[in-house]
Design a protein around this motif. Structure first.
Motif, mmCIF file in Angstrom:
data_model
loop_
_atom_site.group_PDB
_atom_site.id
_atom_site.type_symbol
_atom_site.label_atom_id
_atom_site.label_comp_id
_atom_site.label_asym_id
_atom_site.label_seq_id
_atom_site.Cartn_x
_atom_site.Cartn_y
_atom_site.Cartn_z
ATOM 1 N N SER A 92 58.206 72.994 45.947
ATOM 2 C CA SER A 92 57.438 72.034 44.374
ATOM 3 C C SER A 92 56.718 73.299 44.354
ATOM 4 N N VAL A 93 56.836 74.563 44.623
ATOM 5 C CA VAL A 93 56.727 75.649 43.190
ATOM 6 C C VAL A 93 58.096 76.078 42.401
ATOM 7 N N GLY A 94 57.554 75.608 40.981
ATOM 8 C CA GLY A 94 58.390 76.458 40.414
ATOM 9 C C GLY A 94 58.899 74.618 39.176
ATOM 10 N N THR A 95 58.500 73.747 40.493
ATOM 11 C CA THR A 95 58.770 72.751 39.823
ATOM 12 C C THR A 95 59.773 72.603 38.060
ATOM 13 N N LYS A 99 62.676 72.139 36.345
ATOM 14 C CA LYS A 99 63.111 71.022 35.612
ATOM 15 C C LYS A 99 63.362 71.219 34.152
ATOM 16 N N GLU A 100 62.731 72.584 33.325
ATOM 17 C CA GLU A 100 63.381 72.543 31.698
ATOM 18 C C GLU A 100 64.836 73.637 32.068
ATOM 19 N N ALA A 101 64.983 74.593 33.130
ATOM 20 C CA ALA A 101 66.168 75.422 32.943
ATOM 21 C C ALA A 101 67.282 74.209 33.169
ATOM 22 N N ILE A 102 67.039 72.938 34.276
ATOM 23 C CA ILE A 102 68.191 72.163 34.499
ATOM 24 C C ILE A 102 68.562 71.411 33.186
ATOM 25 N N LEU A 103 68.052 70.849 32.426
ATOM 26 C CA LEU A 103 67.718 70.586 31.180
ATOM 27 C C LEU A 103 68.448 71.368 30.266
ATOM 28 N N ARG A 104 67.800 72.216 29.703
ATOM 29 C CA ARG A 104 68.495 72.903 29.082
ATOM 30 C C ARG A 104 69.803 73.806 28.951
ATOM 31 N N HIS A 105 69.818 74.063 30.660
ATOM 32 C CA HIS A 105 71.529 74.442 30.711
ATOM 33 C C HIS A 105 72.282 73.816 31.135
ATOM 34 N N LYS A 106 72.403 72.316 31.771
ATOM 35 C CA LYS A 106 73.415 71.046 31.973
ATOM 36 C C LYS A 106 74.288 71.970 33.019
ATOM 37 N N PRO A 107 73.623 72.470 34.020
ATOM 38 C CA PRO A 107 75.030 73.064 35.208
ATOM 39 C C PRO A 107 75.551 72.052 35.929
ATOM 40 N N ASP A 108 76.922 72.187 36.146
ATOM 41 C CA ASP A 108 77.567 71.223 36.606
ATOM 42 C C ASP A 108 77.288 71.076 38.716
ATOM 43 N N LEU A 109 77.012 72.290 38.723
ATOM 44 C CA LEU A 109 76.950 72.765 40.640
ATOM 45 C C LEU A 109 75.550 73.310 40.776
ATOM 46 N N LEU A 119 64.852 70.860 44.264
ATOM 47 C CA LEU A 119 66.131 70.137 43.225
ATOM 48 C C LEU A 119 66.363 68.769 43.915
ATOM 49 N N PRO A 120 66.472 69.058 45.111
ATOM 50 C CA PRO A 120 66.679 67.637 45.223
ATOM 51 C C PRO A 120 66.206 66.202 44.715
ATOM 52 N N ASP A 121 64.401 66.772 45.379
ATOM 53 C CA ASP A 121 63.878 65.368 44.537
ATOM 54 C C ASP A 121 63.837 65.279 43.335
ATOM 55 N N ILE A 122 63.697 66.292 43.112
ATOM 56 C CA ILE A 122 63.731 65.869 41.108
ATOM 57 C C ILE A 122 64.760 65.231 41.094
ATOM 58 N N LEU A 123 66.122 65.756 41.285
ATOM 59 C CA LEU A 123 67.114 64.609 40.834
ATOM 60 C C LEU A 123 67.038 63.148 41.433
ATOM 61 N N LYS A 124 66.273 63.408 42.511
ATOM 62 C CA LYS A 124 66.653 61.963 43.274
ATOM 63 C C LYS A 124 65.059 61.222 42.472
ATOM 64 N N LYS A 125 64.349 61.371 42.034
ATOM 65 C CA LYS A 125 63.215 60.894 41.116
ATOM 66 C C LYS A 125 63.992 60.648 39.229
ATOM 67 N N SER A 126 64.790 61.442 38.704
ATOM 68 C CA SER A 126 65.293 61.492 37.928
ATOM 69 C C SER A 126 67.277 60.049 37.594
ATOM 70 N N GLY A 127 67.268 60.304 39.058
ATOM 71 C CA GLY A 127 68.611 59.325 39.199
ATOM 72 C C GLY A 127 69.522 60.372 38.139
ATOM 73 N N GLN A 128 69.168 61.256 38.338
ATOM 74 C CA GLN A 128 71.356 62.393 38.565
ATOM 75 C C GLN A 128 72.307 62.451 39.825
#
Length: 393
Positions: A92-95, A99-109, A119-128
């Motif tokens: 969880s360190v750096g979560t 999140k900010e980086a994923i939203l800003r850069h919108k990577p495909d992988l 990241l797996p938990d972030i995606l699970k909670k957001s439904g992405q």
């Protein structure tokens, strides 16, 4: 299906140089194929600079002060399930920064070259939905690399793949690629030694002594004394960023023509191809580079944890020796380098393990699986979908 020019995010860490070098190798390979939209993120350094510096300080000093403590923590955490609260806390360190980086850069992988799996938990909670891959940068498997939210694992050996499958990872999600190395390890430098090694002749066997990126390997002076005795060997000693080590060796051996001193160097492939064997601490990248360069390995006082486990694995495979003092190390080197038949046998075993094209294999597989419409693909992760239960022994 994503477009053929995807946006790739690589999550790394700056503990030693290994994870950074693996990230750079993969990035260079992507760019060589025309994929330029790549973000490399040192998550802990970006999110918590002070904590990152403190953790690096503790990690590097553990090699000198408390190696057994580091090994105890490493082995204890390796018995935990991925869902264990301790591992979840570490991940969880750096979560927030992630999140900010994923939203800003919108990577495909997203690629992990360090097991910081927030990241797996972030995606699970957001439904992405976002493909996640792990590149394991050691010859030893730690539980932290395994997570039910990871779509693809790239590993060093068939043995590691078998271990992952035993722990519940679907076989189809694990590819034996090797550990990604810089492009110069894919080149034939055997007959081209300009610059650093151009002045060396081949009358004597050459021993490469690498103390690590930060020069933390212990006993370097004693090793040099043992190898210089008798004048049979030439030593290329790389001190990394440890200026004290460099200056100490220069003061002690500066007039010895068979000792060539270096600080931190980029031309590691050149030095390896100029050598007949290597003495080193058993970090995953250095070991993979040594295999790629067909170098027998002598691993000196490996600290408990992944480095000791790396050393034991390669010793079991017949390509490395482990020594705890300079005298026995010298004997091990004599016994191998002065016995051409045994040396040929070790080099034959090295051929079974070396994978200099790992970066090409990994990048090619990622493109085939997710970004080429004319090939079969691994379906992206569907958040909330059923996964095989992982069994951690």
């Amino acid at each position: 299906m994503k477009p053929t020019t995807p946006k790739i995010m690589i999550l790394s860490a700056s503990f030693g140089d290994g994870h950074t070098l693996a990230s750079q190798a993969v990035e260079v390979c992507f760019r060589s194929k025309g994929i330029q939209d790549i973000i490399v993120l040192d998550l802990l350094a970006e999110a918590h600079p002070f904590l990152n510096d403190l953790t690096k300080f503790v990690y590097l000093n553990s090699f000198k002060a408390l190696p057994s403590l580091y090994g105890w923590i490493y082995n204890l955490s390796n018995e935990l399930r991925p869902e264990a609260s301790f591992l979840r806390a570490i991940n969880s360190v750096g979560t927030g920064k992630l999140k900010e980086a994923i939203l800003r850069h919108k990577p495909d992988l997203v690629i992990h070259t360090f097991p910081q799996l927030a990241l797996p938990d972030i995606l699970k909670k957001s439904g992405q939905r976002l493909p996640l891959v792990n590149i394991v940068t050691d010859f030893d498997l730690h539980t932290r690399w395994i997570h039910s939210g990871v779509d693809r694992y790239y590993v060093a050996t068939e043995d590691m793949k078998a271990e992952m499958v035993k722990k519940g990872v679907p076989e189809s999600r694990v590819l034996v690629s090797g550990i990604p190395l810089r492009p110069d390890f894919q080149q034939d430098l055997q007959n081209s030694r300009p610059g650093l090694t151009g002045s060396l002749d081949r009358e004597k066997k050459t021993v490469l002594l690498m103390a690590g990126a930060y020069g933390v390997m212990q006993g370097i002076r004693e090793i040099c004394e043992a190898l210089l005795e008798g004048g049979q060997y030439r030593i290329l000693a790389v001190c990394g960023r440890n200026e004290g080590l460099y200056n100490g060796l220069k003061s002690a051996f500066g007039d010895r023509p068979d000792l060539h001193l270096f600080g931190y160097v980029q031309e590691v492939a050149l030095l390896m191809h100029a050598s007949d064997c290597i003495i080193t601490k058993p970090g995953g990248i250095t070991l993979a580079e040594s295999l790629a360069s067909r170098l027998p390995m002598f691993l000196y006082r490996p600290v408990p944890g992944q480095e000791l486990n790396n050393a034991r694995y390669l010793k079991e495979k017949g390509v490395a020796s482990i020594a705890s003092d300079a005298k026995s190390l010298r004997k091990e080197i004599d016994d191998l380098l002065l016995d051409e038949q045994r040396l040929a046998g070790v080099r034959a075993e090295i051929e079974n393990l070396r994978k200099p094209d790992a970066a090409e294999v990994i990048v090619g597989d990622i493109l085939d699986q997710w970004f080429r419409p004319d090939t079969g693909t691994i379906p992206p992760v569907q958040i909330g979908s059923a996964r095989p239960r992982l069994v951690i022994h």
